[in-house]
Each structure stands twice: as C-alpha cells, then as structure tokens.
Design a protein around this motif. Structure first.
Motif, PDB file in Angstrom:
ATOM      1  N   GLU A 122       5.191  36.509  76.767  1.00 22.32           N
ATOM      2  CA  GLU A 122       3.805  36.101  76.548  1.00 22.32           C
ATOM      3  C   GLU A 122       3.155  36.931  75.444  1.00 22.32           C
ATOM      4  OE1 GLU A 122      -0.479  35.686  78.902  1.00 22.32           O
ATOM      5  OE2 GLU A 122       1.387  35.698  80.042  1.00 22.32           O
ATOM      6  N   ARG A 126       1.608  35.510  71.984  1.00 29.67           N
ATOM      7  CA  ARG A 126       0.246  35.837  71.571  1.00 29.67           C
ATOM      8  C   ARG A 126       0.216  36.425  70.160  1.00 29.67           C
ATOM      9  NH1 ARG A 126      -3.028  38.860  76.474  1.00 29.67           N
ATOM     10  NH2 ARG A 126      -3.159  37.100  77.930  1.00 29.67           N
ATOM     11  N   LYS A 130      -1.508  34.983  66.881  1.00 33.59           N
ATOM     12  CA  LYS A 130      -2.479  35.809  66.172  1.00 33.59           C
ATOM     13  C   LYS A 130      -2.111  35.946  64.698  1.00 33.59           C
ATOM     14  CE  LYS A 130      -4.541  40.452  66.227  1.00 33.59           C
ATOM     15  NZ  LYS A 130      -4.494  41.793  66.863  1.00 33.59           N
TER      16      LYS A 130
END
Length: 480
Positions: A122, A126, A130
């Motif tokens: 995860e 992310r 980003k």
C-alpha cells in the motif's frame, strides 16, 4: 518502508515485535520504539512515520486515544493495533476509525509478516500515485512558466487545480545551473531542466536556508517576492533575467532589478565577419583578441546584454555556416546554444576560445592536406612525363618542393603504394604495351622505359609479370 514505530509498554514484547518485523522480509530502514502513546504522539508530530504498531492498554496515553490523536496529525501513518482477547471489541472499533489491521497476543511471526507485506504494498502504491501526481504538477508548472501562447482557459485550469496546494504566502523563484537530485522539503519545490536550468520555488520564509545550503556555490538568478500561482510566469521570467545578469557579470547571486538596463549598441557586422575569416589562418590569435575586445566593450557598458548575446549567436551561426563540413568531419564539439548552460561568462569565453582554436587547427590541417594532395598530383604528372629518365624519389620530391620524408608518407597515403612500386608499375605497363604492339628489341624497350641495363630490366620484368619479356611478346602475338 522507511520507518516503523512500535508502541508497547512492555520492553520484552517491544523487542520481540522488532525482531519479528526485521525478519519479515519487508525492507524497513528504521525501527523506533516507545513505551506509551504520549511518547509516540510526540514522535509522529515531529517526523514522518510510515507504520505504527501500538498496544491498546498502556499508561499515560492508551492506544485508543493515540489512534484518535494521530488522525489530526499532518502525516497519518498506517496503524496496526495489538490487543488481547479482552480488548478485541476495542480493536474492531478502531478498525472502523482508520486502523489498517490488528494482531492478537501472543503475536505470530507469520501473521505479522503478512500484515507488514500488505502495508508495504500500500505504501508503494501511495508513493507511485504521489510521484505521478507530482510529475503532472511539475509539467503543468513548466507549461505555466514557458508557454506564452497558453490561452486563458488553460491558465485558469492549472490555477484552479494547483492553487490550493501551492504556497499560501510569499515565494521566490530561483533560476540556477543546479542539476543534482533534490529531495523535496516543506516550502521548497524543485523543477529539473526548465530550458536547461534548475528552478527552485521557495517559500519566502525558507529563502535564507536554501541560499546557504543547496544554492551555495552555484550561479543564481533570483526573482522579486511574489504571491499566488497566477504570478508564477512573471516570477520565472524575472529569475531567468537575473540568472542571465549573474552569468554576464560573473556573479554568483543576482536579484532581479527592472531598473538595470544598458543602452543598445549595434556592433559592426563587418568586424564579426572579419573575426570569422581569421579562423583557419595564422591570424587566429588576432581573432581571439577581437573576441576579448568585444567582452571588454560589454564590461564597460558599451554593449547591452541583448546585443552581447546576439553577437556571440552571430559568431557561432556564421562559423557553422562557413565551416559546416569541416566541423562535421572533425566531430568538433558544438558550443551550446544556450549560454546559461555554462556557469558564467568567463567559463563560456574559455570554452568558445578553445572551440575556435580547435576549429582553426582542423582548418589548417585540412588546408595542408589539400595542398599536399595538389603537390602529389603534380608529382604524378611529373612521373608520367619523365619515367623514361633516371628517376628517383629525391628528384621528384625536390621538383615539387616537398620534404623527402613527408613526400614518402603523403605519396603512399594518396596512391596506396610506395614510390618505387608506383614507378615500376608505370614502367612495366609501358614495357608490356611496347612488347605487344611493336618490333622493338628488348634492349631498346628497356631504355625507353627507363632501364639502361637490359639484363636488370629483364629480371625486373620477369619478377613483375612472371614471364620474360620474350615469352610475354610470344604470348601476346599468339593471343592476337
């Protein structure tokens, strides 16, 4: 993951969780420990933590309170709750409030490993998201800075999309030759390679720190203070102008000042043409002195920034136009089109002087090659007209006024064979023609092609043709 924080009041359990986490197969840069929620909250508020493993029952601040307090932090880590069977209902409730998973005591190594693996995946997702959004944002910022033709709707779209995440207060734009990797920090955005320059967008409160750290030792153009993303284009242009002023004045740091302006003076095109024509002659150093004179005129403000840049652009363009083939053949490095790819004017002048000297050398070599080829062509004509005489390399090299050793080298480079073999080939070809088409005696043929000694001629002929002159004549007659 970068950081894992273990919050547990019992030391042995903390150390056990740490040991299992490090052996889980998940890459963890740093594992931190603390014994209650109060200590943990202080750490989470002061630095970015990726994952928190927390017990529920602890003194001073329990895990339930800690989880609630974490939600208000700037950076909210992924949370795993550790509970006993008596606290299981609390763990389930916390799962509804942002906790990612839970572990029942006693903790099993395989279960912890599986949860950490899932959270690592995860974190990677992310970060990738980003990075993607960041790159899109950077590209949009570059468009906002560079595209003068961008219509109002496009500008408004970018402004609406990024204004909320942009600096709320005052900011400054720095244009510099900085090209290293830069790790993003609060209040500082770095755009790599915007028209060959590094662009820093810096919160005004961070300006002193960035100038003394990352920008120290670099050549920097600094904009005036601006507010809001809508002023970004103007701030960028100011920083570029200041960077150019820093470059031209050999200064490390220049702040944009719209009052700085020099009078435009047109430099005589004739003098630029004269400089270009001196390249490839013994007047190359005079050309470089003329270059120094142009620089001096600029430094005493007789030439404006724009005119000065235009002069050097003209010099390069004319040199490329006139000497294009030589530059292409020699692989001579081109001078970068954008002056700001160099640190400062001194470095640029040093480079362009070196480039001119290299070009001059290539031109002289090529001209010398051309003259040598002309001389060898004259030598070949002389050999063709005089092969019947007592001819040798010294006679021919003297005839064309070329050094004996140089003649030997250049002759072989041009013809592919040495002088002796070349002369022998011409004489043998003529001898074969006379033997096949005339009734001349062998001794007469020998003299006609340049050999006074007929026995030596016959030896040379047989060595060259594989048969004696008599046998060659007989074969030629039979063939007809």
């Amino acid at each position: 993951m970068n950081t894992l924080l273990i919050v547990e009041d019992e030391k042995l359990i903390r150390q056990g969780i740490k040991a299992m986490a490090l052996r889980s197969g998940v890459p963890i840069s740093m594992v931190m420990e603390c014994k209650n929620g109060l200590e943990a909250l202080e750490i989470i508020r002061s630095q970015e933590i990726d994952v928190v493993i927390t017990d529920i029952r602890m003194p001073k601040m329990d895990g339930i309170t800690l989880v609630k307090e974490i939600q208000a932090c700037n950076h909210v880590p992924l949370i795993i709750v550790v509970s006993g069977y008596d606290d299981f209902s609390y763990a389930v409730e916390l799962l509804r409030n942002g906790v990612k998973d839970y572990l029942l005591k006693p903790i099993e190594r395989t279960q912890l490993s599986g949860i950490l693996t899932k959270l690592e995946e995860e974190l990677v997702r992310r970060q990738n998201k980003k990075d993607t959004m960041l790159n899109i944002g950077y590209q949009q910022l570059k468009q906002l800075m560079l595209n003068d033709d961008m219509d109002t709707k496009e500008c408004e779209l970018i402004l609406n999309q990024f204004s909320s995440s942009f600096f709320e207060g005052e900011y400054i734009v720095y244009c510099t030759n900085y090209s290293n990797e830069f790790e993003e920090t609060d209040g500082v955005t770095f755009l790599h390679d915007v028209n060959g320059q590094g662009i820093f967008i810096v919160d005004n409160l961070q300006k002193d720190r960035i100038v003394k750290s990352e920008l120290r030792g670099y050549y920097v153009g600094c904009s005036q203070v601006h507010i809001g993303l809508e002023q970004m284009k103007e701030a960028y242009k100011e920083a570029v102008i200041a960077r150019r002023q820093a470059f031209l004045s050999d200064s490390n740091f220049i702040i944009y000042d719209k009052r700085v302006k020099k009078e435009d003076v047109i430099y005589p095109e004739q003098e630029i043409d004269q400089l270009i024509q001196m390249i490839g002659t013994d007047k190359c150093e005079e050309a470089l002195k003329l270059l120094d004179h142009i620089c001096y005129q600029f430094k005493i403000s007789k030439i404006s920034d724009a005119a000065f840049i235009e002069i050097f652009s003209s010099i390069k363009q004319k040199a490329y136009t006139i000497y294009r083939n030589v530059l292409k053949e020699s692989g001579n490095e081109e001078v970068a089109e954008d002056l700001l790819q160099y640190n400062n004017l001194s470095q640029y002048i040093t480079h362009i002087k070196s480039w001119i000297r290299d070009l001059n050398k290539c031109l002289l070599i090529q001209f010398e090659d051309y003259r040598n080829k002309q001389k060898i062509q004259s030598a070949l004509m002389y050999i063709k007209d005089n092969y019947k005489k007592d001819l040798n390399m010294a006679v021919v090299s003297n005839h064309i006024s070329m050094n004996y050793s140089l003649f030997s080298y250049v002759f072989k480079q041009y013809t592919g064979c040495n002088f002796v073999n070349y002369l022998k080939q011409i004489r043998m070809d003529e001898a074969k023609r006379l033997l096949a088409t005339t009734d001349m005696k062998i001794a007469d043929v020998s003299k006609v092609v340049g050999y006074d000694n007929d026995k030596y001629f016959m030896k040379i002929f047989k060595g060259h043709c594989g048969v004696s002159p008599t046998e060659y004549r007989k074969n030629a007659l039979l063939g007809n």
